[in-house]
Design a protein around this motif. Structure first.
Motif, PDB file in Angstrom:
ATOM      1  N   UNK A  43      -9.389   8.567  29.612  1.00  0.00           N
ATOM      2  CA  UNK A  43      -8.048   8.369  29.043  1.00  0.00           C
ATOM      3  C   UNK A  43      -8.152   7.221  28.053  1.00  0.00           C
ATOM      4  N   UNK A  44      -7.932   7.552  26.802  1.00  0.00           N
ATOM      5  CA  UNK A  44      -8.289   6.601  25.767  1.00  0.00           C
ATOM      6  C   UNK A  44      -7.097   6.221  24.904  1.00  0.00           C
ATOM      7  N   UNK A  68      -1.564   6.505  33.615  1.00  0.00           N
ATOM      8  CA  UNK A  68      -2.726   6.516  34.508  1.00  0.00           C
ATOM      9  C   UNK A  68      -2.297   6.936  35.923  1.00  0.00           C
ATOM     10  N   UNK A  69      -1.206   6.345  36.400  1.00  0.00           N
ATOM     11  CA  UNK A  69      -0.740   6.665  37.760  1.00  0.00           C
ATOM     12  C   UNK A  69      -0.398   8.158  37.874  1.00  0.00           C
ATOM     13  N   UNK A  76     -11.714   8.993  36.827  1.00  0.00           N
ATOM     14  CA  UNK A  76     -10.952   8.588  35.642  1.00  0.00           C
ATOM     15  C   UNK A  76     -11.549   7.315  35.045  1.00  0.00           C
ATOM     16  N   UNK A  77     -11.921   7.420  33.764  1.00  0.00           N
ATOM     17  CA  UNK A  77     -12.284   6.220  32.989  1.00  0.00           C
ATOM     18  C   UNK A  77     -11.111   5.985  32.040  1.00  0.00           C
ATOM     19  N   UNK A  78     -10.643   4.748  31.923  1.00  0.00           N
ATOM     20  CA  UNK A  78      -9.475   4.515  31.067  1.00  0.00           C
ATOM     21  C   UNK A  78      -9.516   3.126  30.455  1.00  0.00           C
ATOM     22  N   UNK A 118     -11.077   4.639  37.961  1.00  0.00           N
ATOM     23  CA  UNK A 118     -12.391   4.395  38.567  1.00  0.00           C
ATOM     24  C   UNK A 118     -13.246   3.482  37.688  1.00  0.00           C
ATOM     25  N   UNK A 119     -13.185   3.729  36.370  1.00  0.00           N
ATOM     26  CA  UNK A 119     -14.011   2.963  35.427  1.00  0.00           C
ATOM     27  C   UNK A 119     -13.101   2.452  34.311  1.00  0.00           C
TER      28      UNK A 119
END
Ligand code: 5GP
Length: 347
Positions: free
Chosen positions: A128-129, A142-143, A154-156, A174-175
């Motif tokens: 998610x960028x 994100x939530x 999830x990487x964000x 997560x990241x």
């Protein structure tokens, strides 16, 4: 107004001090890492270097080349591939090789939902960028994504400070992607004055993330393999590379010939070039925070992969780290630049 006087460092401000080592050769070094992600609970095994989700870098061809060369690296696919192409890619290739990227716009979310319906259980990891990971809206996003997809990794991001890393991890990330302004084609620091020296951002954010069982991905600013060694030494769990992987056959870009030399266009994802290509123009409210450059064409990615992976392996041998995991524990940075803090007394 407040001024922070602490010294903040960039890659160029330090070198890694060599240490006694029993390793004979860089071939003896294992640069893969194993993680179990905090929220998705999925296991990861690989070389934790990710091709950035940018045009010319985060491509299907790059992911296929990583698989062919058994590089064990992964690619954050840029978000402009059509749904059908993404479905075909994930049906044909190992899911470990790629991250599915989305931004906060509704169209991206709808595309992901459609993808997950048509192609369930093929994607394991999403990215998610957004340019600015500090907005409340982003935390809610994100939530929402975590609730909808509890077992996706999830990487964000991006953020650069410990308190926001903690907030994102508690929201289900997560990241956490770390870096505001260091990118090779990013102009955020020039356009807005906002940013944070990347090495210090990594050190502080890794500390915050690891305290909660989360991970970070150092995103942007690596220009040579030694910068990756410094980022891992500073505590990065993953590293994302844009410019270092651009300009190859795998970029899926036209090669331009001029004066007997070959070039490829490389641009930031919020540059005029990207906006015009993908959105039909720069929205009036949004200043372009990316630039467009012409870089030399560099042929196949294999030589660059050798340099990058060889550099990290070699750094490990210099400090006696048999595995990449040990690099950070065995790193002592030496400051090699002076911060000028007294304009009258500085020499
Ligand atoms: P590099 O490895 O090229 O130094 O940095 C890559 C990173 O730069 C990307 O992963 C992304 O975070 C960032 N980036 C890419 N395009 C843009 C842009 O147009 N503007 C800004 N501010 N950052 C960008």
């Amino acid at each position: 107004m407040r001024i922070e006087e602490d010294i903040k460092l960039d890659f160029k401000d330090v070198l890694i001090r060599p240490k006694r080592s029993t390793l004979r050769s860089r071939k003896d070094v294992d640069i893969t890492r194993d993680y179990v992600f905090k929220w998705s609970k999925r296991s990861y095994h690989g070389v934790p270097i990710i091709a950035a989700n940018m045009d010319g870098v985060g491509t299907f061809s790059m992911a296929k080349a990583f698989l062919e060369h058994d590089a064990k690296m992964s690619v954050a696919l840029h978000k402009h591939y059509p749904l059908e192409d993404l479905i075909a890619f994930f049906n044909e290739n190992d899911a470990q090789s790629a991250w599915y990227s989305i931004g906060m716009v509704t169209a991206d979310q709808e595309k992901l939902d459609a993808f997950m319906q048509k192609c369930p259980n093929k994607v394991e990891k999403i990215c998610l960028d957004v340019a600015n990971g500090y907005s409340e809206h982003f935390v809610d996003f994100v939530k929402g994504t975590r609730e909808k997809y509890p077992d996706l990794t999830i990487m964000a991001g991006n953020v650069v400070t410990g308190e926001m890393v903690e907030e994102l991890i508690l929201a289900g990330v997560d990241v956490v992607k770390v870096g505001i302004g260091p990118g090779s084609v990013c102009t955020t620091r020039k356009m807005t004055g906002v940013g944070y020296p990347q090495l210090s951002a990594i050190i502080e954010c890794a500390d915050a993330a690891h305290g909660l069982g989360g991970l970070i991905c150092a995103d942007g600013g690596c220009t040579v393999p030694g910068d990756l060694a410094k980022a891992f030494g500073a505590g990065a769990d993953f590293i994302m590379l844009g410019g270092m992987l651009a300009g190859h056959d795998q970029s899926e870009m036209n090669i331009i010939e001029a004066d007997g030399e070959k070039f490829v266009t490389f641009y930031g994802m919020s540059s005029d070039t990207a906006m015009t290509k993908h959105k039909g123009g720069v929205a009036e409210y949004r200043a372009s925070e990316g630039k467009t450059v012409k870089i030399p064409y560099r042929g196949d990615i294999s030589g660059t992969l050798q340099d990058v992976l060889g550099g990290v392996r070699s750094a490990c041998t210099y400090v006696g780290a048999k595995r990449l995991k040990e690099l950070s524990k065995r790193t002592t940075f030496i400051r090699v630049t002076q911060q000028i803090n007294n304009v009258f007394g500085a020499s």
